[in-house]
Scaffold this motif. Structure first.
Motif, PDB file in Angstrom:
ATOM      1  N   MET B 156      25.031 -37.821  18.463  1.00 26.42           N
ATOM      2  CA  MET B 156      24.389 -39.126  18.592  1.00 26.42           C
ATOM      3  C   MET B 156      24.258 -39.520  20.048  1.00 26.42           C
ATOM      4  SD  MET B 156      23.266 -41.668  16.769  1.00 26.42           S
ATOM      5  CE  MET B 156      23.093 -43.446  16.695  1.00 26.42           C
ATOM      6  N   ASP B 157      25.349 -39.320  20.795  1.00 19.07           N
ATOM      7  CA  ASP B 157      25.306 -39.660  22.218  1.00 19.07           C
ATOM      8  C   ASP B 157      24.312 -38.782  22.968  1.00 19.07           C
ATOM      9  OD1 ASP B 157      26.989 -41.879  22.804  1.00 19.07           O
ATOM     10  OD2 ASP B 157      28.726 -40.651  22.256  1.00 19.07           O
ATOM     11  N   LEU B 160      20.869 -39.939  22.150  1.00 19.81           N
ATOM     12  CA  LEU B 160      20.626 -41.231  22.807  1.00 19.81           C
ATOM     13  C   LEU B 160      20.400 -41.048  24.309  1.00 19.81           C
ATOM     14  CD1 LEU B 160      22.829 -44.190  21.496  1.00 19.81           C
ATOM     15  CD2 LEU B 160      20.428 -44.221  22.127  1.00 19.81           C
ATOM     16  N   ASN B 161      21.161 -40.152  24.910  1.00 21.70           N
ATOM     17  CA  ASN B 161      20.965 -39.898  26.343  1.00 21.70           C
ATOM     18  C   ASN B 161      19.546 -39.422  26.618  1.00 21.70           C
ATOM     19  OD1 ASN B 161      23.635 -40.519  26.580  1.00 21.70           O
ATOM     20  ND2 ASN B 161      24.334 -38.460  27.103  1.00 21.70           N
ATOM     21  N   ILE B 163      16.762 -39.723  24.713  1.00 21.69           N
ATOM     22  CA  ILE B 163      15.736 -40.745  24.472  1.00 21.69           C
ATOM     23  C   ILE B 163      15.796 -41.835  25.530  1.00 21.69           C
ATOM     24  CG2 ILE B 163      14.771 -42.360  22.800  1.00 21.69           C
ATOM     25  CD1 ILE B 163      15.836 -40.826  20.579  1.00 21.69           C
ATOM     26  N   SER B 164      17.007 -42.250  25.878  1.00 20.99           N
ATOM     27  CA  SER B 164      17.140 -43.295  26.892  1.00 20.99           C
ATOM     28  C   SER B 164      16.420 -42.922  28.168  1.00 20.99           C
ATOM     29  CB  SER B 164      18.615 -43.530  27.239  1.00 20.99           C
ATOM     30  OG  SER B 164      19.320 -44.028  26.140  1.00 20.99           O
ATOM     31  N   MET B 165      16.767 -41.767  28.680  1.00 21.01           N
ATOM     32  CA  MET B 165      16.233 -41.363  29.983  1.00 21.01           C
ATOM     33  C   MET B 165      14.727 -41.143  29.908  1.00 21.01           C
ATOM     34  SD  MET B 165      18.681 -41.109  32.363  1.00 21.01           S
ATOM     35  CE  MET B 165      18.652 -39.690  33.444  1.00 21.01           C
TER      36      MET B 165
END
Lengths: 208, 208
Positions: B156-157, B160-161, B163-165
């Motif tokens: 998950m992290d 998320l990393n 997609i975030s970036m």
DNA sequence: ATTATCTATAGATCTATAGATAATGC
DNA sequence: ATTATCTATAGATCTATAGATAATGC
């Protein structure tokens, strides 16, 4: 809670407007709605703030200020670069935790209304120390790079990395909640874990 | 360019609607505007798509599909984990480069209309292989963790990393452009650099 | 005949203002 | 007297639909 200890309508309207703008953005919030939330007549919203646009600007300006302030504040002056950075990222995360609607509001309005970008621009250049804070960060970053403790990169990238990881997380919380349905009691833990992950990932990410 | 080689009004309306929704979101796009862009009468928009909502759903569904597809696609099967991940992140970035308005549309609509989250949810669970792709990534991540080549973290992290970036960069381009005024000829270089930075930062970031 | 397109309009909002009334400060 | 609040309404949209007309397929 519901007492509104004699807050005066003018301020109450501003508060409710803030809540609603944060939740749904400018376009989807009507002055009728704001009035209802504040418990007064719609005409009164215009009496105090003249137009919806001016009311919004008032809210937006304060939120932009808040958002910038944390990014630029330097507390731990001349500590260890990494420790300093760790604190900065954490402080930014914490600010957003207190204002989870902030990233959406700012992003949404800067994207849909070019006029708001001008406001941001002014706000950045106004604080004269903004530039110096920026330069100071650049300086200490470059020092680390020449020492070989940080890989080759620009300040712009570092700042973008921080904002990306922090802001996007709060942008995506409603989505994550909706899709995976995080239980209320695990929510706090989830957020705390993410905080640690973001810090670790960014710090690790700049190593040579 | 301006010829619309016999595209038929129905499809032309859909195309223009897509452009406008991507640019300004659902709320700020009117059927009047869509009609004008397509060069027809406003009533015709409703003739083909009945309601604005249904027209939007059609656009949104295809965009959600696009967004998910890349994230989940596995090409390089059993290569090196890091090489595989590098390709994945790059491919996701490239998709967004071709559809720079995508992150804003998806984020904006998922945030302002809870109904759209249900659509996303269905779309995710529909592709039965989605889950298996997810599990496969989890498996190979865990393998690396137990080998000691990746630090302790969840899939998950990691997702998320990424997609975030990636997503946040494209979300912020209009802002960066507005504030710093990137010249047109340096734009490509700027984006290319960011692509490299994102990949490096994420890969470095998961090291032990 | 059927399908595509247009004109016209009803009904819902929504913002902003004008003008009346109530509350408050000297 | 001045300031705060309300009622009412004009004027701008905007969505959706009804009904007329033009284009197309047999």
């Amino acid at each position: 809670m519901e007492v509104d200890t004699k807050k005066g309508m003018e301020e109450l309207i501003l508060e409710k407007a803030e809540e609603l703008f944060l939740e749904k953005g400018y376009a989807l919030t009507s002055t009728v709605e704001i009035a209802k939330a504040a418990g007064c007549n719609q005409a009164l919203v215009h009496y105090y703030y003249r137009t919806k646009e001016r009311l919004f600007q008032k809210v937006f300006l304060s939120k932009i200020g808040l958002f910038l302030s944390i990014l630029l504040k330097i507390d731990g002056q001349e500590e260890d670069f990494f420790m300093n950075l760790r604190k900065k990222i954490g402080a930014h995360f914490d600010l957003l935790m207190k204002n989870p609607g902030l990233p959406f509001l700012i992003l949404n309005e800067l994207t849909t209304n070019k006029r708001n970008i001008l406001i941001l621009k002014e706000e950045i250049s106004k604080g004269e120390n903004n530039r110096s804070v920026f330069l100071k960060l650049e300086e200490s970053l470059n020092k680390e790079i020449s020492k070989g403790t940080v890989r080759e990169m620009t300040v712009m990238d570092l700042i973008l990395n921080i904002i990306s990881m922090n802001a996007f997380f709060f942008l995506s919380i409603p989505i994550i909640k909706g899709v995976f349905g995080i239980e209320e009691n695990k929510k706090k833990e989830f957020i705390e874990n993410r905080r640690e992950e973001v810090i670790t990932s960014i710090l690790n990410g700049i190593r040579p």
